[in-house]
Design a protein around this motif. Structure first.
Motif, PDB file in Angstrom:
ATOM      1  N   GLN A  22       0.805  -1.220   0.000  1.00 12.98           N
ATOM      2  CA  GLN A  22       0.000   0.000   0.000  1.00 12.98           C
ATOM      3  C   GLN A  22       0.838   1.270   0.000  1.00 12.98           C
ATOM      4  O   GLN A  22       0.479   2.244  -0.650  1.00 12.98           O
ATOM      5  CB  GLN A  22      -0.938   0.013   1.198  1.00 12.98           C
ATOM      6  CG  GLN A  22      -2.050  -1.000   1.074  1.00 12.98           C
ATOM      7  CD  GLN A  22      -2.926  -1.042   2.311  1.00 12.98           C
ATOM      8  OE1 GLN A  22      -2.720  -0.311   3.268  1.00 12.98           O
ATOM      9  NE2 GLN A  22      -3.915  -1.918   2.294  1.00 12.98           N
ATOM     10  N   LYS A  23       1.958   1.267   0.716  1.00 13.83           N
ATOM     11  CA  LYS A  23       2.686   2.517   0.907  1.00 13.83           C
ATOM     12  C   LYS A  23       3.978   2.650   0.108  1.00 13.83           C
ATOM     13  O   LYS A  23       4.369   3.755  -0.254  1.00 13.83           O
ATOM     14  CB  LYS A  23       3.002   2.684   2.397  1.00 13.83           C
ATOM     15  CG  LYS A  23       1.751   2.730   3.238  1.00 13.83           C
ATOM     16  CD  LYS A  23       1.893   3.623   4.412  1.00 13.83           C
ATOM     17  CE  LYS A  23       0.542   3.888   5.009  1.00 13.83           C
ATOM     18  NZ  LYS A  23       0.257   3.305   6.251  1.00 13.83           N
ATOM     19  N   GLU A  24       4.658   1.545  -0.174  1.00 11.93           N
ATOM     20  CA  GLU A  24       5.983   1.622  -0.781  1.00 11.93           C
ATOM     21  C   GLU A  24       5.993   1.432  -2.295  1.00 11.93           C
ATOM     22  O   GLU A  24       6.824   2.000  -2.974  1.00 11.93           O
ATOM     23  CB  GLU A  24       6.915   0.592  -0.137  1.00 11.93           C
ATOM     24  CG  GLU A  24       7.071   0.725   1.364  1.00 11.93           C
ATOM     25  CD  GLU A  24       7.840   1.971   1.770  1.00 11.93           C
ATOM     26  OE1 GLU A  24       8.747   2.382   1.029  1.00 11.93           O
ATOM     27  OE2 GLU A  24       7.515   2.541   2.826  1.00 11.93           O
ATOM     28  N   LEU A  25       5.084   0.614  -2.818  1.00 10.54           N
ATOM     29  CA  LEU A  25       5.102   0.320  -4.246  1.00 10.54           C
ATOM     30  C   LEU A  25       4.471   1.456  -5.040  1.00 10.54           C
ATOM     31  O   LEU A  25       3.398   1.936  -4.700  1.00 10.54           O
ATOM     32  CB  LEU A  25       4.366  -0.993  -4.547  1.00 10.54           C
ATOM     33  CG  LEU A  25       5.049  -2.259  -4.073  1.00 10.54           C
ATOM     34  CD1 LEU A  25       4.236  -3.472  -4.493  1.00 10.54           C
ATOM     35  CD2 LEU A  25       6.453  -2.387  -4.617  1.00 10.54           C
ATOM     36  N   LYS A  26       5.156   1.865  -6.112  1.00 11.12           N
ATOM     37  CA  LYS A  26       4.676   2.970  -6.941  1.00 11.12           C
ATOM     38  C   LYS A  26       4.251   2.511  -8.333  1.00 11.12           C
ATOM     39  O   LYS A  26       4.018   3.319  -9.201  1.00 11.12           O
ATOM     40  CB  LYS A  26       5.785   4.023  -7.090  1.00 11.12           C
ATOM     41  CG  LYS A  26       6.339   4.538  -5.786  1.00 11.12           C
ATOM     42  CD  LYS A  26       5.310   5.325  -5.019  1.00 11.12           C
ATOM     43  CE  LYS A  26       5.935   5.939  -3.792  1.00 11.12           C
ATOM     44  NZ  LYS A  26       5.086   5.874  -2.631  1.00 11.12           N
ATOM     45  N   ASP A  27       4.177   1.205  -8.563  1.00 16.03           N
ATOM     46  CA  ASP A  27       3.827   0.664  -9.873  1.00 16.03           C
ATOM     47  C   ASP A  27       2.362   0.984 -10.192  1.00 16.03           C
ATOM     48  O   ASP A  27       1.472   0.604  -9.431  1.00 16.03           O
ATOM     49  CB  ASP A  27       4.056  -0.852  -9.876  1.00 16.03           C
ATOM     50  CG  ASP A  27       4.038  -1.450 -11.267  1.00 16.03           C
ATOM     51  OD1 ASP A  27       3.356  -0.885 -12.145  1.00 16.03           O
ATOM     52  OD2 ASP A  27       4.696  -2.480 -11.476  1.00 16.03           O
ATOM     53  N   PRO A  28       2.075   1.653 -11.318  1.00 12.67           N
ATOM     54  CA  PRO A  28       0.685   1.992 -11.639  1.00 12.67           C
ATOM     55  C   PRO A  28      -0.174   0.780 -12.001  1.00 12.67           C
ATOM     56  O   PRO A  28      -1.402   0.877 -11.963  1.00 12.67           O
ATOM     57  CB  PRO A  28       0.819   2.933 -12.841  1.00 12.67           C
ATOM     58  CG  PRO A  28       2.146   2.642 -13.421  1.00 12.67           C
ATOM     59  CD  PRO A  28       3.016   2.185 -12.283  1.00 12.67           C
ATOM     60  N   SER A  63      -2.236  -6.427 -11.837  1.00  9.70           N
ATOM     61  CA  SER A  63      -1.724  -6.289 -10.468  1.00  9.70           C
ATOM     62  C   SER A  63      -0.776  -7.431 -10.134  1.00  9.70           C
ATOM     63  O   SER A  63       0.269  -7.223  -9.508  1.00  9.70           O
ATOM     64  CB  SER A  63      -2.877  -6.265  -9.466  1.00  9.70           C
ATOM     65  OG  SER A  63      -3.661  -5.119  -9.644  1.00  9.70           O
ATOM     66  N   ALA A  70       7.873  -6.703  -8.738  1.00 10.86           N
ATOM     67  CA  ALA A  70       8.388  -6.109  -7.498  1.00 10.86           C
ATOM     68  C   ALA A  70       8.776  -7.164  -6.464  1.00 10.86           C
ATOM     69  O   ALA A  70       9.091  -6.817  -5.324  1.00 10.86           O
ATOM     70  CB  ALA A  70       7.342  -5.173  -6.910  1.00 10.86           C
TER      71      ALA A  70
END
Length: 117
Positions: A22-28, A63, A70
């Motif tokens: 929720q907080k660290e991954l920036k993959d769209p 997803s 990741a």
């Protein structure tokens, strides 16, 4: 005794992965993902991560691809946050139990509705 440890490790992995996704991954590609469960092998070498993804099949697949990409980052961060000798290999799977449960509930509702007529 070993079952107790694997359960505790699984719960800790679930908690940490939820925060990381929720907080660290920036993959769209990664949409609204919830970690629903974690099964850890008895030797702590593998962890099956069960995910619930909000959206259609295409969104679920995107997803899943984003999370597979990741995987290395997540495993490294997990190793930093949880003190284990070896960080388990992460295997991501889509959890269909929520959709299955809602489908059963819908069918039961239809049966009840027909019975009332």
């Amino acid at each position: 005794m070993a079952k107790n440890r694997t359960g505790r490790v699984g719960e800790q992995i679930k908690k940490e992965l939820s925060v990381l996704i929720q907080k660290e991954l920036k993959d769209p590609r990664i949409g609204f993902v919830t970690v629903t469960g974690v099964d850890v092998t008895s030797d702590l070498s593998q962890a099956k991560i069960y995910l619930s993804v909000f959206g259609d099949e295409e969104k679920k697949n995107e997803s899943l691809k984003g999370l597979e990409k990741a995987n290395g980052f997540l495993r490294t961060e997990l190793g930093k946050r949880i003190r284990l000798r070896h960080t388990p290999e992460l295997i991501f799977k889509i959890d269909e139990s929520i959709a299955y449960g809602s489908r059963i509930e819908q069918l039961l509702g239809e049966i009840t509705h027909e019975h009332d007529k």
